[in-house]
Design an enzyme around this catalytic site. Structure first.
Site, PDB file in Angstrom:
ATOM      1  N   THR A   3       0.622  -1.099   0.125  1.00 32.91           N
ATOM      2  CA  THR A   3       0.044   0.094  -0.297  1.00 32.91           C
ATOM      3  C   THR A   3       1.072   1.284  -0.159  1.00 32.91           C
ATOM      4  OG1 THR A   3      -0.181  -0.059   2.490  1.00 32.91           O
ATOM      5  CG2 THR A   3      -1.858  -0.968   1.075  1.00 32.91           C
TER       6      THR A   3
ATOM      7  N   VAL B 290       5.758  -6.860  10.931  1.00 25.26           N
ATOM      8  CA  VAL B 290       7.082  -7.529  10.675  1.00 25.26           C
ATOM      9  C   VAL B 290       8.078  -6.540  10.259  1.00 25.26           C
ATOM     10  CG1 VAL B 290       5.930  -9.414   9.840  1.00 25.26           C
ATOM     11  CG2 VAL B 290       6.581  -7.663   8.362  1.00 25.26           C
TER      12      VAL B 290
ATOM     13  N   LYS C 107      -1.367   1.400  14.066  1.00 24.01           N
ATOM     14  CA  LYS C 107      -0.447   0.982  13.394  1.00 24.01           C
ATOM     15  C   LYS C 107       0.513   2.045  12.658  1.00 24.01           C
ATOM     16  CE  LYS C 107       2.722  -0.889  11.015  1.00 24.01           C
ATOM     17  NZ  LYS C 107       2.497  -1.923   9.924  1.00 24.01           N
TER      18      LYS C 107
ATOM     19  N   GLY D 219      14.430   3.794   5.145  1.00 24.76           N
ATOM     20  CA  GLY D 219      13.979   3.235   4.094  1.00 24.76           C
ATOM     21  C   GLY D 219      12.956   2.193   4.620  1.00 24.76           C
TER      22      GLY D 219
ATOM     23  N   CYS E  79       7.629   0.595   5.365  1.00 29.18           N
ATOM     24  CA  CYS E  79       6.554   1.008   6.160  1.00 29.18           C
ATOM     25  C   CYS E  79       7.174   2.611   6.837  1.00 29.18           C
ATOM     26  CB  CYS E  79       6.817   0.191   7.678  1.00 29.18           C
ATOM     27  SG  CYS E  79       6.003  -1.342   7.433  1.00 29.18           S
TER      28      CYS E  79
ATOM     29  N   LYS F 290       6.342   5.692   4.478  1.00 30.12           N
ATOM     30  CA  LYS F 290       4.942   5.931   3.934  1.00 30.12           C
ATOM     31  C   LYS F 290       3.934   6.233   5.037  1.00 30.12           C
ATOM     32  CE  LYS F 290       3.410   1.083   3.208  1.00 30.12           C
ATOM     33  NZ  LYS F 290       2.379   1.096   4.180  1.00 30.12           N
TER      34      LYS F 290
END
Length: 434
Positions: free
Chosen positions: A85, A156, A207, A258, A261, A264
Site C-alpha cells: 500500500t 514485521v 499502526k 527506508g 513502512c 509511507k
C-alpha cells in the site's frame, strides 16, 4: 485458509499458519515466484532466520501451496490480504491499486461466512471507506451479516519476520466486536504476545501512529546530527551522554530512512484527516529524513573537492543498496536517492550489495580506482572489511560512513580521510554570536 500476497508479510504468515495445522493456499501474481515457492525455495534473500527451512517443511508436507488462481477463495473460511500500500511520491496520498485489485478479485470469489483480514497497513478510515464498499459491491454480501471483516496490521521487519509475527503485540480491529474476538482467537494459533480486540479505526490509527512516532524520533536524531556537524561536535558521543539521563532515548542518526513502512506510514496517518487539520510535525520529520541521502551526497562532494577531485570527474563506490542491513529489501532505499543525486552531479557510480542480486559480485573488483567509498548499509560483511587492505585499492582514500560502522580513529589510522554523519569538522567554539 487463503493468503493474498506472498511477500515479506504474506509468506511468513502463510508458513506459520501452515505449521500450526491450517491448510494454506497462497496467491501471488508472479508465476515464477509461485513456481519457486511450490518447489520449497524461499524467494526472500538476506538473513531471515528459520524462514527458508519452514517454507521447505510446510511445502513438503502439503500444508502450503501457491497459485495465481483466485478460485481457492471460494472454499476459504479465512482470507488474509497482505499486499503493498504505497503512497504517491508527489501527492503523498495512498496508492491502493494492489489492494483494490485484490479486494475485487476476492469479492468475485467470496463465500458466505468467511473472515476477511487485512494485514496491509492502511490509512485510518480505509476499512470503512474502501475495503468494505469494494467487497460488498463485488460479492453482493454484507459485512457483519454475511462475512466478517477485520484489520490486523502486520508488525514485521526484514531480518525478524518469523520472530516478529510470533512475538509482537497485535491490535485486532473488527467491524464488529464479534469479528475482532473471532480474529483474535484465530491469531492465537501463531502469535505468542498480546492480542487486543478493538474497532477497525483504532487498529488503523495504532499502526500508522506508531510508525509516524518512530519517524519523528529518527528525524530528531538526524537533525541533531546535522547540528553537530555544523558546530564541529560528535553526535555519537553526545547521544550516549544524553541517553544517560532518565527517560531519554535519542535514536540512531544515519544516511536515511527506508523500507515499506516508515517512509509511507506517516503520510497514511494523516491522509484522511479533515481539511481543517493542518499537520506540521509529520511533514517536517519526513522532510528531514528524506533529506539525509542528499546530505551524504554533499559530504561526498565536499570531501572530493578538498582532495582536489571534482564530483563530475569522480568514481564513487556505494556500499549497500538494500534499505536494511543483511536484507535484500530495496523498497524506498536511501541508496537509490543517493545514487541518483551523485549521477545527477556527474559522478560515475559503482554499487555493491551482497544481498541484492543485481549488485552482487566481488567487492575487490568494485572498489578498484574509486575516488570515494560511501557506506550506506551496515551489512555484516562491510563491518568485517579490512580498511587497510581496502585503502590500497582506491585512487583516493575518502570514506563516507553513513551508518557509523567504523570508529573515526580506526579509519584514519588506516589512512582514510573519514567523514561520518553527525561528526563535525569545524573548529569548536567559533559559532555565530560568540
Amino acid at each position: 485458509m487463503v493468503v493474498l500476497g506472498l511477500g515479506y508479510v504474506g509468506l511468513p504468515v502463510a508458513c506459520l499458519f501452515a505449521e500450526a495445522g491450517f491448510p494454506v493456499v497462497g496467491i501471488r501474481r508472479s508465476q515464477d515466484k509461485v513456481d519457486m515457492i511450490n518447489r520449497g525455495e524461499c524467494p526472500i534473500e538476506g538473513k531471515e532466520p528459520g524462514l527458508a527451512e519452514l517454507l521447505q517443511q510446510v511445502v513438503a508436507t502439503g500444508q502450503l501451496r501457491a497459485t495465481t488462481n483466485y478460485a481457492p477463495c471460494q472454499e476459504a473460511q479465512v482470507v488474509l490480504i497482505a499486499v503493498e500500500t504505497p503512497v504517491d511520491p508527489v501527492t503523498k496520498k495512498p496508492g491502493y491499486e494492489a489492494l483494490r485489485g485484490a479486494l475485487t478479485d476476492l469479492g468475485n470469489n467470496l463465500p458466505r461466512g468467511t473472515m476477511v483480514i487485512i494485514e496491509s497497513t492502511i490509512a485510518p478510515g480505509t476499512m470503512r471507506g474502501v475495503v468494505q464498499p469494494i467487497l460488498e459491491e463485488t460479492s453482493g454480501l454484507r459485512v457483519n451479516e454475511d462475512f466478517y471483516l477485520v484489520n490486523c496490521p502486520e508488525r514485521v521487519m526484514p531480518g525478524k519476520l518469523l520472530a516478529n509475527i510470533r512475538g509482537c503485540h497485535r491490535v485486532v480491529g473488527g467491524m464488529s466486536p464479534e469479528a475482532a474476538e473471532l480474529a483474535a482467537k484465530f491469531y492465537r494459533h501463531v502469535v505468542q504476545a498480546d492480542l487486543d480486540p478493538v474497532d477497525c479505526l483504532t487498529a488503523e490509527l495504532v499502526k500508522t501512529m506508531e510508525n509516524a512516532y518512530r519517524d519523528v524520533q529518527i528525524a530528531f536524531a538526524n537533525e541533531m546530527a546535522l547540528l553537530c556537524e555544523d558546530m564541529g561536535a560528535d553526535v555519537w558521543q553526545i547521544r550516549e551522554l544524553v541517553n544517560k539521563s532518565p527517560y531519554r532515548d535519542v535514536h540512531l542518526p544515519g544516511a536515511g530512512v527506508g523500507g515499506h513502512c516508515i517512509p509511507k506510514d506517516p503520510w497514511l496517518l494523516i491522509a484522511n484527516a479533515n481539511d481543517d487539520f493542518e499537520p506540521r510535525l509529520v511533514p517536517a520529520a519526513r522532510a528531514i529524513n528524506d533529506g539525509m541521502p542528499l546530505h551524504v551526497a554533499d559530504l561526498t562532494s565536499s570531501a572530493l573537492r578538498e582532495a582536489g577531485v571534482e564530483i563530475k570527474d569522480a568514481k564513487v563506490l556505494v556500499l549497500g543498496y538494500a534499505y536494511l542491513e543483511n536484507s535484500d529489501d530495496t523498497r524506498n532505499s536511501p541508496s537509490e536517492v543517493l545514487v541518483a543525486r551523485l549521477r545527477e552531479l556527474g559522478a560515475e557510480v559503482v554499487i555493491h550489495d551482497p544481498y541484492v542480486p543485481e549488485y552482487q559480485g566481488g567487492l575487490e573488483e568494485c572498489v578498484q580506482a574509486c575516488d570515494a567509498v560511501v557506506l550506506m548499509v551496515a551489512h555484516d560483511g562491510y563491518r568485517a572489511m579490512d580498511l587497510s587492505e581496502l585503502r590500497m585499492q582506491v585512487a583516493q582514500p575518502i570514506l563516507i560512513d553513513g551508518r557509523h560502522v567504523f570508529p573515526a580513529e580506526r579509519a584514519r589510522a588506516a589512512g582514510w580521510d573519514y567523514r561520518g554523519v553527525g561528526q563535525g569538522y569545524k573548529r569548536i567554539g567559533v559559532g555565530r554570536g560568540l
